[in-house]
Design a protein around this motif. Structure first.
Motif, PDB file in Angstrom:
ATOM      1  N   TRP A 151       0.843  -1.199   0.000  1.00 56.40           N
ATOM      2  CA  TRP A 151       0.000   0.000   0.000  1.00 56.40           C
ATOM      3  C   TRP A 151       0.879   1.251   0.000  1.00 56.40           C
ATOM      4  CZ3 TRP A 151      -4.221   0.805   4.341  1.00 56.40           C
ATOM      5  CH2 TRP A 151      -5.039   1.887   4.005  1.00 56.40           C
ATOM      6  N   LEU A 152       1.886   1.286   0.873  1.00 57.43           N
ATOM      7  CA  LEU A 152       2.808   2.422   0.897  1.00 57.43           C
ATOM      8  C   LEU A 152       3.577   2.518  -0.413  1.00 57.43           C
ATOM      9  CD1 LEU A 152       4.143   2.005   4.544  1.00 57.43           C
ATOM     10  CD2 LEU A 152       2.683   3.874   3.721  1.00 57.43           C
ATOM     11  N   ARG A 153       3.959   1.380  -0.968  1.00 60.08           N
ATOM     12  CA  ARG A 153       4.624   1.379  -2.275  1.00 60.08           C
ATOM     13  C   ARG A 153       3.797   2.127  -3.305  1.00 60.08           C
ATOM     14  NH1 ARG A 153       3.861  -4.003  -5.630  1.00 60.08           N
ATOM     15  NH2 ARG A 153       1.804  -3.008  -5.700  1.00 60.08           N
ATOM     16  N   ASP A 154       2.502   1.839  -3.354  1.00 58.36           N
ATOM     17  CA  ASP A 154       1.626   2.467  -4.338  1.00 58.36           C
ATOM     18  C   ASP A 154       1.366   3.937  -4.027  1.00 58.36           C
ATOM     19  OD1 ASP A 154       1.554  -0.004  -5.510  1.00 58.36           O
ATOM     20  OD2 ASP A 154      -0.469  -0.508  -4.838  1.00 58.36           O
ATOM     21  N   LEU A 155       1.336   4.292  -2.737  1.00 59.22           N
ATOM     22  CA  LEU A 155       1.080   5.687  -2.367  1.00 59.22           C
ATOM     23  C   LEU A 155       2.231   6.603  -2.737  1.00 59.22           C
ATOM     24  CD1 LEU A 155      -0.649   5.286   1.125  1.00 59.22           C
ATOM     25  CD2 LEU A 155      -1.690   6.187  -0.978  1.00 59.22           C
ATOM     26  N   ASN A 156       3.414   6.048  -2.972  1.00 56.43           N
ATOM     27  CA  ASN A 156       4.551   6.869  -3.406  1.00 56.43           C
ATOM     28  C   ASN A 156       4.250   7.633  -4.697  1.00 56.43           C
ATOM     29  OD1 ASN A 156       6.812   6.678  -1.581  1.00 56.43           O
ATOM     30  ND2 ASN A 156       6.999   4.515  -2.138  1.00 56.43           N
ATOM     31  N   ALA A 157       3.304   7.142  -5.483  1.00 63.21           N
ATOM     32  CA  ALA A 157       2.981   7.772  -6.765  1.00 63.21           C
ATOM     33  C   ALA A 157       2.116   9.021  -6.617  1.00 63.21           C
ATOM     34  CB  ALA A 157       2.271   6.764  -7.674  1.00 63.21           C
ATOM     35  N   TYR A 158       1.664   9.323  -5.417  1.00 66.42           N
ATOM     36  CA  TYR A 158       0.722  10.425  -5.204  1.00 66.42           C
ATOM     37  C   TYR A 158       1.315  11.478  -4.266  1.00 66.42           C
ATOM     38  CZ  TYR A 158      -2.604   7.016  -7.043  1.00 66.42           C
ATOM     39  OH  TYR A 158      -3.252   6.089  -7.829  1.00 66.42           O
ATOM     40  N   ASP A 159       1.001  12.738  -4.555  1.00 68.50           N
ATOM     41  CA  ASP A 159       1.398  13.850  -3.692  1.00 68.50           C
ATOM     42  C   ASP A 159       0.287  14.074  -2.665  1.00 68.50           C
ATOM     43  OD1 ASP A 159       2.390  16.097  -2.480  1.00 68.50           O
ATOM     44  OD2 ASP A 159       1.874  17.464  -4.125  1.00 68.50           O
ATOM     45  N   LEU A 160       0.290  13.258  -1.621  1.00 67.33           N
ATOM     46  CA  LEU A 160      -0.785  13.332  -0.641  1.00 67.33           C
ATOM     47  C   LEU A 160      -0.789  14.660   0.106  1.00 67.33           C
ATOM     48  CD1 LEU A 160      -0.603   9.741   0.913  1.00 67.33           C
ATOM     49  CD2 LEU A 160      -2.188  10.574  -0.828  1.00 67.33           C
ATOM     50  N   ALA A 161       0.388  15.211   0.364  1.00 68.53           N
ATOM     51  CA  ALA A 161       0.460  16.458   1.130  1.00 68.53           C
ATOM     52  C   ALA A 161      -0.195  17.618   0.396  1.00 68.53           C
ATOM     53  CB  ALA A 161       1.916  16.798   1.443  1.00 68.53           C
ATOM     54  N   ILE A 206      -1.791   6.509  10.200  1.00 71.41           N
ATOM     55  CA  ILE A 206      -0.953   7.225  11.172  1.00 71.41           C
ATOM     56  C   ILE A 206       0.391   7.590  10.547  1.00 71.41           C
ATOM     57  CG2 ILE A 206       0.284   7.013  13.359  1.00 71.41           C
ATOM     58  CD1 ILE A 206      -2.067   5.234  14.322  1.00 71.41           C
ATOM     59  N   LEU A 207       1.022   6.648   9.827  1.00 66.75           N
ATOM     60  CA  LEU A 207       2.284   6.952   9.169  1.00 66.75           C
ATOM     61  C   LEU A 207       2.141   8.101   8.182  1.00 66.75           C
ATOM     62  CD1 LEU A 207       3.903   3.468   8.403  1.00 66.75           C
ATOM     63  CD2 LEU A 207       4.792   5.246   9.917  1.00 66.75           C
ATOM     64  N   SER A 208       1.059   8.110   7.421  1.00 65.68           N
ATOM     65  CA  SER A 208       0.858   9.184   6.443  1.00 65.68           C
ATOM     66  C   SER A 208       0.688  10.532   7.128  1.00 65.68           C
ATOM     67  CB  SER A 208      -0.358   8.883   5.566  1.00 65.68           C
ATOM     68  OG  SER A 208      -0.566   9.941   4.641  1.00 65.68           O
ATOM     69  N   ARG A 209      -0.015  10.556   8.249  1.00 65.86           N
ATOM     70  CA  ARG A 209      -0.181  11.826   8.966  1.00 65.86           C
ATOM     71  C   ARG A 209       1.165  12.328   9.500  1.00 65.86           C
ATOM     72  NH1 ARG A 209      -5.079  13.362   8.664  1.00 65.86           N
ATOM     73  NH2 ARG A 209      -4.445  15.316   9.659  1.00 65.86           N
ATOM     74  N   VAL A 210       2.021  11.401   9.934  1.00 68.14           N
ATOM     75  CA  VAL A 210       3.334  11.809  10.431  1.00 68.14           C
ATOM     76  C   VAL A 210       4.257  12.213   9.287  1.00 68.14           C
ATOM     77  CG1 VAL A 210       5.424  10.957  11.585  1.00 68.14           C
ATOM     78  CG2 VAL A 210       3.176  10.430  12.540  1.00 68.14           C
ATOM     79  N   ILE A 211       4.368  11.361   8.259  1.00 66.45           N
ATOM     80  CA  ILE A 211       5.344  11.577   7.190  1.00 66.45           C
ATOM     81  C   ILE A 211       4.859  12.599   6.161  1.00 66.45           C
ATOM     82  CG2 ILE A 211       6.564  10.447   5.289  1.00 66.45           C
ATOM     83  CD1 ILE A 211       6.608   7.885   7.020  1.00 66.45           C
ATOM     84  N   ASP A 212       3.610  12.488   5.710  1.00 65.46           N
ATOM     85  CA  ASP A 212       3.093  13.379   4.662  1.00 65.46           C
ATOM     86  C   ASP A 212       2.608  14.714   5.203  1.00 65.46           C
ATOM     87  OD1 ASP A 212       3.366  11.587   2.394  1.00 65.46           O
ATOM     88  OD2 ASP A 212       1.745  10.424   3.284  1.00 65.46           O
ATOM     89  N   LEU A 213       1.982  14.687   6.377  1.00 69.50           N
ATOM     90  CA  LEU A 213       1.311  15.879   6.887  1.00 69.50           C
ATOM     91  C   LEU A 213       2.023  16.514   8.066  1.00 69.50           C
ATOM     92  CD1 LEU A 213      -2.404  14.641   6.610  1.00 69.50           C
ATOM     93  CD2 LEU A 213      -0.960  15.723   4.878  1.00 69.50           C
ATOM     94  N   GLY A 214       3.130  15.918   8.526  1.00 62.75           N
ATOM     95  CA  GLY A 214       3.942  16.537   9.561  1.00 62.75           C
ATOM     96  C   GLY A 214       3.340  16.534  10.947  1.00 62.75           C
ATOM     97  N   SER A 215       2.439  15.605  11.225  1.00 61.58           N
ATOM     98  CA  SER A 215       1.775  15.561  12.527  1.00 61.58           C
ATOM     99  C   SER A 215       2.712  15.024  13.600  1.00 61.58           C
ATOM    100  CB  SER A 215       0.529  14.679  12.449  1.00 61.58           C
ATOM    101  OG  SER A 215      -0.088  14.546  13.705  1.00 61.58           O
ATOM    102  N   ASN A 216       2.447  15.402  14.852  1.00 57.35           N
ATOM    103  CA  ASN A 216       3.129  14.747  15.962  1.00 57.35           C
ATOM    104  C   ASN A 216       2.439  13.419  16.253  1.00 57.35           C
ATOM    105  OD1 ASN A 216       0.899  15.192  17.773  1.00 57.35           O
ATOM    106  ND2 ASN A 216       1.667  17.239  18.212  1.00 57.35           N
TER     107      ASN A 216
END
Length: 483
Positions: free
Chosen positions: A241-251, A397-407
């Motif tokens: 899933w993370l592999r595939d999400l690399n193709a998108y600019d989620l932020a 949770i990983l996406s919120r931390v890595i893509d969105l800069g959350s604590n």
């Protein structure tokens, strides 16, 4: 903090922190927290359960302490006895060999303090008792699958829970060694109880069991190497899933588009899960070569798995671990005189011989348990309960931390969605109402369907996050138990 512990119960967290404060390492804290969780969250895990872990310690490795089916457990056995499917409760559901204690053997070899010191709090909570959470009391009152030995321990619990037989068993593990669970006094009691109640596990099954150390599955996500458990764990689902999400600019996405993208790519990941996660699978060398299975799933409803995850950091070593008895208290089969509640993980097997997850003696079932470590600009130690939705909780949770800069606390507390589909069936997508999504089904906020996550974010300092959906944020006065 230079070191940290995040678990789903404050007494377990305190036990782990105490081990570190006394000079122990992450393995000591793991033993202290893990044994305490057996006592204070019996509706999520137990000595009769299993464990998965992902560990950073001069490199990365995983522990697979899931059980295989007992030698007498077969499709033919259940067919001859008139079963169309494996029972969810009772002695015929408790044939998956418990692996938790075997995982403690691995940790104990790397710990710096003795087992007695690390189990001290767990034994105290078992023999002297503790104040059960409201969730535990509710789970006890609702549970109807327990045998007489189980009911004698738990039924009638309200404001205080004492488990003296469990405390005695933990003391036996200290005095006679962890091997006594598989080849000693405790093993004898398990075999005798199985014979009395018509169960399938023998002492030879216990003697033959070993937990295994495996290589993690690794994927790079936006400069972070993310490590998780290989099959039979469903951790691979999060990796692809993370592999595939690399193709998108989620932020750079608006709210609805962000979640639509997560959910769209999730479905492909879950199709890959159904194709590649089973005992005996041969994975492609490159994760990019894994393609989804487009077969349509059936309609069997997923059973939400009650598990407990925890994260530990001692300043160097990182441990993400998760342990479980599977559905609630597991099988409801409690080994007489021991306080050992047997898991019912084997009930996830199929009795269809053509199914990839078909039952065979010595085989491990598909497993929902998974643990996560991520290393990049920061390090992330993460895990969650939630059965089939565990990859979803971890990825969100990983996406919120890595893509969105959350604590970490905010990333864990933030509203989530869930797709509780098993490998046998499909599901709707649900979301906590505050998330305000289109197209999907709203449910109440802080919903148990969304899992209970715990994690640690490591930068120049470490920051723990504990899920408000679980018991980890309950207020306990330290002086009440830690003197």
């Amino acid at each position: 903090m230079k070191y940290n512990v995040a678990t789903s119960h404050p007494l377990s967290t305190m036990a782990g922190m105490e081990a570190l404060e006394r000079g122990g390492n992450a393995y000591d804290a793991m033993l202290a927290s893990s044994s305490a969780l057996v006592v204070v969250q019996p509706h999520f895990n137990g000595l009769g359960g299993d464990l998965f872990a992902t560990i950073k310690d001069n490199g990365y490795y995983c522990i697979n302490a899931s059980g295989y089916a007992a030698s007498a457990a077969s499709i033919d056995f259940y067919s001859r006895n008139g079963y169309q499917e494996i029972p969810k409760r009772g002695s015929l559901s408790s044939f998956s060999i418990p692996g938790l204690v075997a995982s403690w053997k691995i940790a104990a070899e790397k710990s710096t303090m003795g087992i007695g010191e690390n189990f001290k709090r767990a034994i105290q909570f078992a023999k002297d008792g503790f104040e059960p959470s409201r969730k535990l009391v509710r789970a006890i009152n609702r549970f109807e699958g327990g045998d007489e030995d189980f009911n004698n321990i738990y039924k009638g619990t309200d404001s205080w829970l004492v488990q003296k037989s469990l405390g005695n068993t933990l003391e036996t593990l200290v005095t006679e060694g962890l091997d006594s669970f598989y080849n000693g006094n405790i093993a004898d009691k398990i075999e005798a109880d199985m014979k009395e109640k018509g169960g399938l596990i023998t002492k030879k099954d216990l003697l033959d069991y070993k937990a295994s150390i495996t290589e993690p599955v690794k994927v790079n996500y936006r400069g972070y190497n993310v490590y998780t458990n290989p099959p039979v764990s469903q951790g691979l689902t999060a990796s692809v899933w993370l592999r595939d999400l690399n193709a998108y600019d989620l932020a750079g996405m608006e709210h609805q588009e962000y979640y639509d993208t997560l959910i769209k790519t999730m479905h492909d990941a879950y199709n890959i899960r159904r194709k590649y996660v089973y005992d005996g699978v041969k994975l492609p060398e490159n994760i990019d070569d894994m393609k989804p299975d487009n077969d349509q799933p059936g309609n069997q409803k997923s059973n939400l798995s009650d598990t407990t995850a925890y994260s530990i950091f001692d300043g160097e070593i990182e441990i993400s671990a998760i342990q479980s008895n599977y559905m609630g208290f597991g099988s409801g089969h409690s080994i007489k005189g021991t306080g050992i509640n047997m898991n019912n993980r084997g009930s996830y097997f199929s009795l269809d011989s053509e199914n990839k997850n078909s039952l065979k003696p010595g085989k491990k079932t598909f497993h929902t348990l998974m643990s996560i470590l991520a290393s990049g600009k920061k390090d992330v130690i993460l895990g969650t309960m939630g059965g089939d939705v565990q990859p979803q909780v971890n990825v969100q949770i990983l996406s919120r931390v890595i893509d969105l800069g959350s604590n970490m606390p905010d990333a864990i507390a933030y509203p989530r969605f869930a797709y509780p589909a098993s490998i046998y069936g499909d599901s709707k997508v649900y979301y906590e109402s505050t998330l305000r999504l289109n197209h999907y089904e709203p449910v109440d906020d802080l919903n148990d369907m969304m899992g209970h996550a715990q994690g640690i974010l490591i930068d120049s300092d470490s920051e723990a996050g504990v899920d408000p959906r679980g018991d980890g944020l309950l207020h306990y006065m330290k002086e009440k138990y830690f003197k």
